[in-house]
Design a protein around this motif. Sequence first.
Motif, PDB file in Angstrom:
ATOM      1  N   MET A   6      21.190  29.524  31.128  1.00 23.49           N
ATOM      2  CA  MET A   6      21.613  30.123  29.858  1.00 23.49           C
ATOM      3  C   MET A   6      21.105  29.243  28.720  1.00 23.49           C
ATOM      4  SD  MET A   6      25.537  31.439  30.451  1.00 23.49           S
ATOM      5  CE  MET A   6      25.622  32.226  28.834  1.00 23.49           C
ATOM      6  N   CYS A   7      20.397  29.853  27.772  1.00 23.62           N
ATOM      7  CA  CYS A   7      19.968  29.183  26.546  1.00 23.62           C
ATOM      8  C   CYS A   7      20.961  29.610  25.478  1.00 23.62           C
ATOM      9  CB  CYS A   7      18.548  29.590  26.186  1.00 23.62           C
ATOM     10  SG  CYS A   7      17.350  29.141  27.454  1.00 23.62           S
ATOM     11  N   LEU A   8      21.728  28.665  24.978  1.00 27.05           N
ATOM     12  CA  LEU A   8      22.894  28.971  24.165  1.00 27.05           C
ATOM     13  C   LEU A   8      22.703  28.693  22.678  1.00 27.05           C
ATOM     14  CD1 LEU A   8      25.536  27.337  26.520  1.00 27.05           C
ATOM     15  CD2 LEU A   8      24.678  29.682  26.531  1.00 27.05           C
ATOM     16  N   THR A   9      23.215  29.625  21.883  1.00 23.36           N
ATOM     17  CA  THR A   9      23.276  29.477  20.434  1.00 23.36           C
ATOM     18  C   THR A   9      24.731  29.591  20.023  1.00 23.36           C
ATOM     19  OG1 THR A   9      21.090  30.475  20.194  1.00 23.36           O
ATOM     20  CG2 THR A   9      22.485  30.420  18.223  1.00 23.36           C
ATOM     21  N   ARG A  10      25.175  28.661  19.210  1.00 18.83           N
ATOM     22  CA  ARG A  10      26.576  28.656  18.771  1.00 18.83           C
ATOM     23  C   ARG A  10      26.823  29.744  17.730  1.00 18.83           C
ATOM     24  NH1 ARG A  10      23.865  24.872  15.837  1.00 18.83           N
ATOM     25  NH2 ARG A  10      24.363  24.681  13.627  1.00 18.83           N
ATOM     26  N   HIS A  11      28.105  30.034  17.492  1.00 20.18           N
ATOM     27  CA  HIS A  11      28.462  30.958  16.423  1.00 20.18           C
ATOM     28  C   HIS A  11      27.918  30.416  15.107  1.00 20.18           C
ATOM     29  CE1 HIS A  11      31.079  33.587  18.666  1.00 20.18           C
ATOM     30  NE2 HIS A  11      31.726  32.557  19.171  1.00 20.18           N
ATOM     31  N   PRO A  12      27.443  31.286  14.217  1.00 24.48           N
ATOM     32  CA  PRO A  12      26.840  30.810  12.962  1.00 24.48           C
ATOM     33  C   PRO A  12      27.799  30.010  12.080  1.00 24.48           C
ATOM     34  CG  PRO A  12      26.686  33.219  13.146  1.00 24.48           C
ATOM     35  CD  PRO A  12      27.393  32.722  14.358  1.00 24.48           C
ATOM     36  N   ASP A  13      29.098  30.275  12.199  1.00 24.82           N
ATOM     37  CA  ASP A  13      30.069  29.558  11.362  1.00 24.82           C
ATOM     38  C   ASP A  13      30.634  28.317  12.059  1.00 24.82           C
ATOM     39  OD1 ASP A  13      31.412  31.048  13.255  1.00 24.82           O
ATOM     40  OD2 ASP A  13      33.054  31.596  11.921  1.00 24.82           O
ATOM     41  N   MET A  14      30.032  27.923  13.173  1.00 25.25           N
ATOM     42  CA  MET A  14      30.517  26.780  13.944  1.00 25.25           C
ATOM     43  C   MET A  14      29.537  25.616  13.821  1.00 25.25           C
ATOM     44  SD  MET A  14      31.383  26.780  18.025  1.00 25.25           S
ATOM     45  CE  MET A  14      33.108  26.421  18.304  1.00 25.25           C
ATOM     46  N   ALA A  15      30.043  24.444  13.527  1.00 22.03           N
ATOM     47  CA  ALA A  15      29.202  23.247  13.461  1.00 22.03           C
ATOM     48  C   ALA A  15      28.727  22.894  14.868  1.00 22.03           C
ATOM     49  CB  ALA A  15      30.000  22.086  12.875  1.00 22.03           C
ATOM     50  N   ARG A  16      27.525  22.342  14.951  1.00 18.03           N
ATOM     51  CA  ARG A  16      26.988  21.974  16.263  1.00 18.03           C
ATOM     52  C   ARG A  16      27.912  20.998  16.988  1.00 18.03           C
ATOM     53  NH1 ARG A  16      20.814  20.733  16.815  1.00 18.03           N
ATOM     54  NH2 ARG A  16      20.736  22.992  16.988  1.00 18.03           N
ATOM     55  N   GLU A  17      28.521  20.068  16.257  1.00 24.06           N
ATOM     56  CA  GLU A  17      29.433  19.106  16.885  1.00 24.06           C
ATOM     57  C   GLU A  17      30.659  19.800  17.475  1.00 24.06           C
ATOM     58  OE1 GLU A  17      30.380  15.849  18.684  1.00 24.06           O
ATOM     59  OE2 GLU A  17      28.526  16.030  17.554  1.00 24.06           O
ATOM     60  N   ASP A  18      31.170  20.821  16.790  1.00 26.40           N
ATOM     61  CA  ASP A  18      32.314  21.576  17.322  1.00 26.40           C
ATOM     62  C   ASP A  18      31.914  22.372  18.565  1.00 26.40           C
ATOM     63  OD1 ASP A  18      33.920  20.594  15.294  1.00 26.40           O
ATOM     64  OD2 ASP A  18      33.558  22.326  13.995  1.00 26.40           O
ATOM     65  N   PHE A 104      32.694  30.064  21.574  1.00 23.25           N
ATOM     66  CA  PHE A 104      31.721  29.114  21.026  1.00 23.25           C
ATOM     67  C   PHE A 104      30.269  29.575  21.110  1.00 23.25           C
ATOM     68  CE2 PHE A 104      31.993  28.187  25.481  1.00 23.25           C
ATOM     69  CZ  PHE A 104      30.865  27.489  25.873  1.00 23.25           C
ATOM     70  N   ILE A 105      29.977  30.622  21.869  1.00 19.34           N
ATOM     71  CA  ILE A 105      28.601  31.100  22.033  1.00 19.34           C
ATOM     72  C   ILE A 105      28.389  32.410  21.294  1.00 19.34           C
ATOM     73  CG2 ILE A 105      26.883  31.920  23.693  1.00 19.34           C
ATOM     74  CD1 ILE A 105      28.282  30.151  25.806  1.00 19.34           C
ATOM     75  N   ASP A 106      27.286  32.501  20.564  1.00 17.09           N
ATOM     76  CA  ASP A 106      26.850  33.763  19.966  1.00 17.09           C
ATOM     77  C   ASP A 106      25.928  34.420  20.988  1.00 17.09           C
ATOM     78  OD1 ASP A 106      25.606  35.828  18.615  1.00 17.09           O
ATOM     79  OD2 ASP A 106      25.281  34.676  16.783  1.00 17.09           O
TER      80      ASP A 106
END
Length: 120
Positions: A6-18, A104-106
């Motif tokens: 899985m290649c994951l992208t976080r939610h746009p409103d979530m900081a990478r650290e979170d 946490f994943i978009d």
Amino acid sequence: MIKFVMCLTRHPDMAREDFRDYWINSHGPFFMKNAAVIGVRKYVQSHTLDTPLNEGLRVSRGMMPEYDGIAEVWFDSAEALMTAMGSEEGQKLSEYLLEDEKNFIDHSRSAAFIVEEIGF
């Protein structure tokens, strides 16, 4: 075996650290606690580093922005994975994991696929 990636992208409103914190400290431990249910042999999280090197690599090759991380999950065989996922316990776990991923994943900007490793 054909490995699950899985290649994951976080939610746009979530900081990478979170994103990283949730994946490492919540989702990952739960996944590993239940990994035997679906026959997982190995699980690796690769977290994208915040470094100007990534921007240089992307720009020099004309590529899209990097993913926030990559999950790799190894199984004995595709058949073993399908059997485990087809069980009632496997289906329940899969549903739970999908719901947790939504924290946490978009999914619309991520990718998932089965691969075969070929070493040289």
